[in-house]
Design a protein around this motif. Structure first.
Motif, PDB file in Angstrom:
ATOM      1  N   ASP A  21       0.797  -1.382  -0.186  1.00 26.44           N
ATOM      2  CA  ASP A  21      -0.099  -0.131  -0.182  1.00 26.44           C
ATOM      3  C   ASP A  21       0.698   1.454   0.016  1.00 26.44           C
ATOM      4  O   ASP A  21       0.570   2.280  -0.846  1.00 26.44           O
ATOM      5  CB  ASP A  21      -1.028   0.011   1.240  1.00 26.44           C
ATOM      6  CG  ASP A  21      -1.936  -0.942   1.367  1.00 26.44           C
ATOM      7  OD1 ASP A  21      -2.226  -1.366   0.104  1.00 26.44           O
ATOM      8  OD2 ASP A  21      -2.704  -1.320   2.143  1.00 26.44           O
ATOM      9  N   ARG A  23       4.159   1.538  -1.075  1.00 24.93           N
ATOM     10  CA  ARG A  23       4.824   1.782  -2.205  1.00 24.93           C
ATOM     11  C   ARG A  23       3.796   2.119  -3.319  1.00 24.93           C
ATOM     12  O   ARG A  23       4.177   2.545  -4.244  1.00 24.93           O
ATOM     13  CB  ARG A  23       5.528   0.311  -2.429  1.00 24.93           C
ATOM     14  CG  ARG A  23       6.560   0.199  -1.652  1.00 24.93           C
ATOM     15  CD  ARG A  23       7.342  -1.303  -2.251  1.00 24.93           C
ATOM     16  NE  ARG A  23       8.508  -1.311  -1.344  1.00 24.93           N
ATOM     17  CZ  ARG A  23       9.247  -2.579  -1.297  1.00 24.93           C
ATOM     18  NH1 ARG A  23       8.807  -3.615  -2.267  1.00 24.93           N
ATOM     19  NH2 ARG A  23      10.291  -2.472  -0.801  1.00 24.93           N
ATOM     20  N   TRP A  24       2.647   1.607  -3.536  1.00 24.21           N
ATOM     21  CA  TRP A  24       1.548   1.995  -4.403  1.00 24.21           C
ATOM     22  C   TRP A  24       1.383   3.623  -4.246  1.00 24.21           C
ATOM     23  O   TRP A  24       1.174   4.316  -5.076  1.00 24.21           O
ATOM     24  CB  TRP A  24       0.204   1.268  -4.110  1.00 24.21           C
ATOM     25  CG  TRP A  24      -0.669   1.756  -5.236  1.00 24.21           C
ATOM     26  CD1 TRP A  24      -1.790   2.629  -4.891  1.00 24.21           C
ATOM     27  CD2 TRP A  24      -0.879   1.592  -6.622  1.00 24.21           C
ATOM     28  NE1 TRP A  24      -2.704   2.934  -5.996  1.00 24.21           N
ATOM     29  CE2 TRP A  24      -1.997   2.132  -7.014  1.00 24.21           C
ATOM     30  CE3 TRP A  24       0.069   0.912  -7.289  1.00 24.21           C
ATOM     31  CZ2 TRP A  24      -2.199   2.436  -8.266  1.00 24.21           C
ATOM     32  CZ3 TRP A  24      -0.271   0.837  -8.863  1.00 24.21           C
ATOM     33  CH2 TRP A  24      -1.328   1.655  -9.310  1.00 24.21           C
ATOM     34  N   ASN A  25       1.112   3.975  -3.166  1.00 28.54           N
ATOM     35  CA  ASN A  25       0.900   5.537  -2.938  1.00 28.54           C
ATOM     36  C   ASN A  25       2.067   6.278  -3.381  1.00 28.54           C
ATOM     37  O   ASN A  25       1.885   7.097  -3.949  1.00 28.54           O
ATOM     38  CB  ASN A  25       0.688   5.844  -1.502  1.00 28.54           C
ATOM     39  CG  ASN A  25      -0.867   5.455  -1.032  1.00 28.54           C
ATOM     40  OD1 ASN A  25      -1.661   5.437  -1.759  1.00 28.54           O
ATOM     41  ND2 ASN A  25      -0.982   5.024   0.232  1.00 28.54           N
ATOM     42  N   PRO A  82      -0.366   1.914 -15.337  1.00 27.55           N
ATOM     43  CA  PRO A  82      -0.505   1.514 -13.875  1.00 27.55           C
ATOM     44  C   PRO A  82      -2.016   1.507 -13.300  1.00 27.55           C
ATOM     45  O   PRO A  82      -2.413   0.953 -12.426  1.00 27.55           O
ATOM     46  CB  PRO A  82       0.513   2.395 -13.203  1.00 27.55           C
ATOM     47  CG  PRO A  82       1.504   2.462 -14.014  1.00 27.55           C
ATOM     48  CD  PRO A  82       0.886   2.745 -15.345  1.00 27.55           C
ATOM     49  N   HIS A  86      -4.026  -1.404 -11.557  1.00 22.58           N
ATOM     50  CA  HIS A  86      -4.798  -1.226 -10.341  1.00 22.58           C
ATOM     51  C   HIS A  86      -6.190  -1.533 -10.255  1.00 22.58           C
ATOM     52  O   HIS A  86      -6.599  -2.106  -9.523  1.00 22.58           O
ATOM     53  CB  HIS A  86      -4.511   0.195  -9.634  1.00 22.58           C
ATOM     54  CG  HIS A  86      -4.861   0.355  -8.226  1.00 22.58           C
ATOM     55  ND1 HIS A  86      -6.147   1.115  -7.927  1.00 22.58           N
ATOM     56  CD2 HIS A  86      -4.298  -0.189  -6.925  1.00 22.58           C
ATOM     57  CE1 HIS A  86      -6.371   0.870  -6.550  1.00 22.58           C
ATOM     58  NE2 HIS A  86      -5.282   0.015  -6.121  1.00 22.58           N
ATOM     59  N   THR A  90      -7.902  -4.892  -8.494  1.00 18.95           N
ATOM     60  CA  THR A  90      -8.184  -4.580  -6.984  1.00 18.95           C
ATOM     61  C   THR A  90      -9.063  -5.401  -6.779  1.00 18.95           C
ATOM     62  O   THR A  90     -10.043  -6.114  -7.248  1.00 18.95           O
ATOM     63  CB  THR A  90      -8.976  -3.151  -7.120  1.00 18.95           C
ATOM     64  OG1 THR A  90      -8.081  -2.027  -7.453  1.00 18.95           O
ATOM     65  CG2 THR A  90      -9.548  -2.695  -5.789  1.00 18.95           C
ATOM     66  N   LYS A  95      -2.141  -7.000  -4.720  1.00 26.10           N
ATOM     67  CA  LYS A  95      -1.275  -5.675  -4.346  1.00 26.10           C
ATOM     68  C   LYS A  95      -0.044  -5.705  -4.614  1.00 26.10           C
ATOM     69  O   LYS A  95       0.764  -4.813  -5.578  1.00 26.10           O
ATOM     70  CB  LYS A  95      -1.695  -5.157  -3.066  1.00 26.10           C
ATOM     71  CG  LYS A  95      -1.316  -3.767  -2.885  1.00 26.10           C
ATOM     72  CD  LYS A  95      -1.980  -2.729  -3.828  1.00 26.10           C
ATOM     73  CE  LYS A  95      -2.648  -1.499  -3.622  1.00 26.10           C
ATOM     74  NZ  LYS A  95      -3.555  -1.271  -2.515  1.00 26.10           N
ATOM     75  N   THR A  98       0.629  -5.947  -8.307  1.00 30.33           N
ATOM     76  CA  THR A  98       0.351  -4.955  -8.865  1.00 30.33           C
ATOM     77  C   THR A  98       1.173  -3.825  -8.678  1.00 30.33           C
ATOM     78  O   THR A  98       1.866  -3.042  -9.769  1.00 30.33           O
ATOM     79  CB  THR A  98      -1.121  -4.527  -8.335  1.00 30.33           C
ATOM     80  OG1 THR A  98      -1.984  -5.498  -8.763  1.00 30.33           O
ATOM     81  CG2 THR A  98      -1.496  -3.193  -8.937  1.00 30.33           C
ATOM     82  N   VAL A  99       1.932  -3.407  -7.547  1.00 29.35           N
ATOM     83  CA  VAL A  99       2.885  -2.583  -7.704  1.00 29.35           C
ATOM     84  C   VAL A  99       4.163  -2.971  -8.297  1.00 29.35           C
ATOM     85  O   VAL A  99       4.488  -2.095  -8.767  1.00 29.35           O
ATOM     86  CB  VAL A  99       3.325  -2.493  -6.166  1.00 29.35           C
ATOM     87  CG1 VAL A  99       4.381  -1.565  -5.602  1.00 29.35           C
ATOM     88  CG2 VAL A  99       1.994  -1.903  -5.259  1.00 29.35           C
ATOM     89  N   SER A 103       5.396  -0.486 -11.189  1.00 27.44           N
ATOM     90  CA  SER A 103       6.531  -0.028 -11.112  1.00 27.44           C
ATOM     91  C   SER A 103       7.253  -0.294 -12.352  1.00 27.44           C
ATOM     92  O   SER A 103       8.133   0.589 -12.997  1.00 27.44           O
ATOM     93  CB  SER A 103       7.348  -0.437 -10.269  1.00 27.44           C
ATOM     94  OG  SER A 103       8.668   0.027  -9.926  1.00 27.44           O
TER      95      SER A 103
END
Length: 174
Positions: A21, A23-25, A82, A86, A90, A95, A98-99, A103
């Protein structure tokens, strides 16, 4: 929920899900900066074809323009990709994956952005300068971008990091 041992050793007390979470933000913040610039550049590129002087461009300049527009479109796709990743993944408990994929797409988008910038500069500079000087200026600007986007971060990573936590949460020594 049990915390990952390596996170405590690195000043972070987070689960793999919390790490994903975070790293996603962080990735979203980076993408916001890149996407804004790409959208402005791509809008400019699309408008060029509707300018009166466009008809006067040489075949070479038209080809450079075509390559530039295609690179701009590819850049846009990679940097918006990306969001699609996501949205489509979702709720599927993917997650961290996904990250990781987002990336990778972001890195591809940055490489494409570098190429788009080079092509855009070449097109513009060929119109106002001698071709040889235009090529030298583009090469110099690409060296600058590579210094800012790649060399400096890699230098900082080598200089200040003795170990890091990889994508799977494994601690690796430098």
């Amino acid at each position: 929920m049990e915390r990952a041992e390596d996170d405590r050793d690195h000043g972070r007390d987070e689960t793999p899900e919390e790490r994903a979470d975070r790293r996603w933000n962080e990735l979203l913040q980076e993408l916001r900066v890149a996407q804004t610039g790409v959208q402005i550049l791509f809008g400019f590129l699309l408008a060029v074809a509707f300018q009166p002087r466009f008809a006067e461009l040489s075949t070479t300049d038209r080809n450079i323009y075509l390559v530039t527009v295609m690179l701009g479109a590819a850049t846009t796709g990679a940097l918006i990709g990306p969001v699609s990743f996501h949205r489509l993944l979702t709720g599927r408990k993917l997650k961290p994956e996904t990250v990781r994929w987002a990336s990778h797409l972001t890195v591809v988008g940055l490489v494409l952005l570098l190429c788009t910038m080079a092509s855009t500069l070449l097109l513009i500079l060929r119109l106002v300068l001698d071709d040889t000087l235009a090529l030298w200026l583009v090469a110099g600007m690409m060296a600058w971008f590579l210094a800012c986007w790649l060399a400096l971060p890699l230098w900082a990573r080598a200089r200040y990091a003795t170990e890091f936590v990889d994508q799977q949460g494994e601690t690796t020594q430098k």
